[in-house]
Design a protein around this motif. Structure first.
Motif, PDB file in Angstrom:
ATOM      1  N   THR A  35      -3.954  15.312   2.178  1.00  0.00           N
ATOM      2  CA  THR A  35      -2.736  15.807   2.824  1.00  0.00           C
ATOM      3  C   THR A  35      -1.867  16.546   1.821  1.00  0.00           C
ATOM      4  O   THR A  35      -1.648  16.078   0.702  1.00  0.00           O
ATOM      5  CB  THR A  35      -1.932  14.650   3.436  1.00  0.00           C
ATOM      6  OG1 THR A  35      -2.764  13.909   4.328  1.00  0.00           O
ATOM      7  CG2 THR A  35      -0.728  15.178   4.210  1.00  0.00           C
ATOM      8  N   ILE A 169       4.112   9.326   6.032  1.00  0.00           N
ATOM      9  CA  ILE A 169       4.515  10.327   5.054  1.00  0.00           C
ATOM     10  C   ILE A 169       5.941  10.738   5.395  1.00  0.00           C
ATOM     11  O   ILE A 169       6.270  10.940   6.568  1.00  0.00           O
ATOM     12  CB  ILE A 169       3.585  11.554   5.099  1.00  0.00           C
ATOM     13  CG1 ILE A 169       2.135  11.138   4.802  1.00  0.00           C
ATOM     14  CG2 ILE A 169       4.048  12.635   4.115  1.00  0.00           C
ATOM     15  CD1 ILE A 169       1.114  12.184   5.181  1.00  0.00           C
ATOM     16  N   THR A 193       9.145  13.960  -1.319  1.00  0.00           N
ATOM     17  CA  THR A 193       8.122  13.510  -0.376  1.00  0.00           C
ATOM     18  C   THR A 193       7.518  12.203  -0.862  1.00  0.00           C
ATOM     19  O   THR A 193       7.263  12.032  -2.051  1.00  0.00           O
ATOM     20  CB  THR A 193       7.007  14.568  -0.246  1.00  0.00           C
ATOM     21  OG1 THR A 193       7.578  15.794   0.235  1.00  0.00           O
ATOM     22  CG2 THR A 193       5.926  14.118   0.729  1.00  0.00           C
ATOM     23  N   PHE A 195       4.373   9.186   0.092  1.00  0.00           N
ATOM     24  CA  PHE A 195       3.132   8.902   0.802  1.00  0.00           C
ATOM     25  C   PHE A 195       2.935   7.389   0.822  1.00  0.00           C
ATOM     26  O   PHE A 195       2.912   6.756  -0.235  1.00  0.00           O
ATOM     27  CB  PHE A 195       1.939   9.563   0.109  1.00  0.00           C
ATOM     28  CG  PHE A 195       1.971  11.071   0.136  1.00  0.00           C
ATOM     29  CD1 PHE A 195       1.255  11.766   1.085  1.00  0.00           C
ATOM     30  CD2 PHE A 195       2.718  11.773  -0.803  1.00  0.00           C
ATOM     31  CE1 PHE A 195       1.271  13.157   1.107  1.00  0.00           C
ATOM     32  CE2 PHE A 195       2.741  13.165  -0.784  1.00  0.00           C
ATOM     33  CZ  PHE A 195       2.022  13.857   0.174  1.00  0.00           C
TER      34      PHE A 195
END
Length: 227
Positions: A35, A169, A193, A195
């Motif tokens: 991803t 996410i 970001t 995860f």
């Protein structure tokens, strides 16, 4: 910070890598496994079109972008709808305005996943409600993924520590907040970001004096298992 702790931090909160393209587009890329999350800055007058083996979805954060997926066209304004381009489907966008546009794009490919899309490739809001007191959320839902826009209230607004069987996410798109995954805490600000793999313990708290906002992806959908 010792090496083991740094490696763990980078697993949950990878450092972004800047990509600069010939057409002037700048993208901050954050990846984990299969991803990739892209924060894209699109200059005025820019147009592009491509296809690739990954599924791609995204939405506009700031400005307006004319998005085309397989011949279906839609003007996207901030956080109003989500486009989905399945693998090897031609898609692109044009910035028709005189201002830079900021968008979020997510690319993913896993041979065990089936990447469906609505008939005309654009998702409208599926539900709006309070997830917790003061935490308003908006959901966009497709069979394989759920997108949740959430606002975390200021001065201690919190998503308590929890875990679930869904991969998650998240991208900060406004303000800042502390995100903790498996005991590792990181201060999220615009574009940050994280995860989170299935069954990893995680939570968030906003200690600042202003609300924060995030986009959260659940694979498969968590709150709406079927449309």
């Amino acid at each position: 910070m010792n090496k083991d702790l740094m490696d763990t931090k980078n697993l949950y909160f990878p450092e972004p890598v800047l990509k600069e393209w010939d057409n002037g587009v700048k993208q901050y890329s954050t990846k984990r496994g299969n991803t990739e999350v892209l924060i894209s800055y699109v200059p005025p007058g820019t147009t592009f079109k491509h296809k690739h083996k990954e599924a791609q979805l995204g939405m506009v954060i700031s400005g307006e972008l004319l998005v085309n997926v397989a011949g279906y066209e839609r003007k996207l304004t901030p956080l109003d709808s989500v486009y989905i381009a399945p693998p090897n489907v031609l898609h692109g966008a044009t910035n028709c305005s005189n201002q830079e546009v900021i968008a979020i794009d997510v690319k993913r490919y896993n041979e065990n996943e089936k990447y469906t899309a609505p008939n005309e490739y654009f998702l409208e809001p599926f539900e709006k409600r309070d997830l917790l007191p003061g935490m308003g959320v908006t959901f966009f839902v497709e069979d394989w993924i759920e997108v949740m826009i959430a606002e975390i209230p200021s001065n201690g607004g919190e998503m308590p520590q929890h875990k679930h069987k869904n991969e998650q996410i998240g991208i900060c798109i406004g303000g800042d907040y502390e995100m903790t995954i498996e005991g590792v805490t990181y201060n999220m600000n615009f574009g940050s970001t994280y995860f989170c793999e299935p069954r990893e313990v995680h939570g968030a708290i906003n200690k600042s004096d202003h609300a924060s906002k995030s986009i959260n992806l659940f694979l498969p959908p968590r709150y709406h298992r079927s449309k």
